[in-house]
Design a protein around this motif. Sequence first.
Motif, PDB file in Angstrom:
ATOM      1  N   MET A 220      10.386  16.064  17.254  1.00  0.00           N
ATOM      2  CA  MET A 220      11.786  16.273  16.818  1.00  0.00           C
ATOM      3  C   MET A 220      11.736  16.930  15.596  1.00  0.00           C
ATOM      4  O   MET A 220      11.032  16.917  14.829  1.00  0.00           O
ATOM      5  N   MET A 242      16.547  18.195  16.967  1.00  0.00           N
ATOM      6  CA  MET A 242      17.677  17.580  16.233  1.00  0.00           C
ATOM      7  C   MET A 242      19.011  18.251  16.156  1.00  0.00           C
ATOM      8  O   MET A 242      19.011  19.218  15.724  1.00  0.00           O
ATOM      9  N   ASP A 249      21.471  13.098  20.155  1.00  0.00           N
ATOM     10  CA  ASP A 249      19.835  13.091  20.263  1.00  0.00           C
ATOM     11  C   ASP A 249      19.369  11.864  20.676  1.00  0.00           C
ATOM     12  O   ASP A 249      18.132  11.746  21.366  1.00  0.00           O
ATOM     13  N   HIS A 275      18.597  11.129  12.460  1.00  0.00           N
ATOM     14  CA  HIS A 275      17.407  11.130  13.304  1.00  0.00           C
ATOM     15  C   HIS A 275      16.787   9.872  13.130  1.00  0.00           C
ATOM     16  O   HIS A 275      16.107   9.226  14.294  1.00  0.00           O
ATOM     17  N   SER A 278      18.664   7.543  15.317  1.00  0.00           N
ATOM     18  CA  SER A 278      18.446   7.817  16.882  1.00  0.00           C
ATOM     19  C   SER A 278      16.866   7.304  17.180  1.00  0.00           C
ATOM     20  O   SER A 278      17.081   6.969  18.360  1.00  0.00           O
TER      21      SER A 278
END
Length: 376
Positions: A220, A242, A249, A275, A278
């Motif tokens: 990512m 991302m 995501d 992130h 996610s």
Amino acid sequence: MASAPNLPRTHRALVLTATTKPPTVQTVATPQPGPGSAVVQVVVANVLSYARDIYNGKRNYAYPTPLVIGCSAVGRIAAVGPDATALTPGRLVLVDTTLRGRDDPTSVCLSGVHEGFTAGSRVLMRGEWRDSTYAEYVKVPLENCIGLDEKRLLGKVQDGGLGYEIADLMYLAAVMVPYGGLRGIGLQPGETVIVAPATGAFGGAAVHVAAAMGARVLAMGRNKDALARVATGFERVEAVPMTGDVVADLKALQGFGAIDAYFDISPPEAAGSTHLKSGILALRPGGRVSLMGGIQGDVAIPHSAVMHRNLTLKGCWMYTREDTRAMVKLVESGVLRLGKGAGVKVVGQFGLGEWAKAFDTAAENPGMGLQTLIAP
């Protein structure tokens, strides 16, 4: 037996006296070996991309001054103490920057970088092991001198060697860090692991290591061009951009099926990024998370998902002594490749007096596989 053949009385070292002043090259007494130690003649030493901010005080790292600064290095044994049983003068070694207390391995400091967070770690950094590797010679604990198979690593390919240069071996310092985190959560061949962010020096190294360990990697990152370079450099690596949208995501990650593990190596600047959430939400029941980044503040964790899916979150600062030897075996066997063939290159190599150029070059080249070195 102790051995100190032909050590000079003095040598040159890069000394920091205060964060408000630049480091200077000084002539200092050459260290002498004692029980449990070796003196290494430094060939090359690693320069972190944020080295400038460490030593000008911007990162607010704790360390004593005056200090011979430095990081991990590759060099040759110059002398050993009386209890050395395997290391001998001339042996090529990796100098591991991670120092641990012999009577308390939880006391950890980073030579030349950070004195750690305990009273024990401060004893290590402020006392016997105060001086680091931006110097012609450095005294190192025997266990931090990792012997390298010079014939295998530097030998010609036609003679059974891997054909590396000594400078190529310095990338061991980069891959060692994520290896500690990935090994710590028991990453297995055939598993799927998220690496985020994956385009920086340590994130890219994590992709490199996870692929060598036999995993499928979901890399990512925000920089799509850099992410594409990471994804095309290794087998079984998929790029997942991302977007900053947790749901988007998460959906992208779930498109790859069951995900076993998530390795996070976020820099301090990523404290507010989405992130992390996610990545955790994308894991299968029983999945594992390795937290290894530099975020200083608190972050939100999806508590319900962690609890109901029996997820494991494990922090990891650096790596164990066993990890260092296991990583060297991966490299010496040829399973994990170094050098240009693996997309790793030296963007600059500088002398002690060129430290400012070295720090600037490292800051300008923070990406995967880009090395800046100091050669005393």
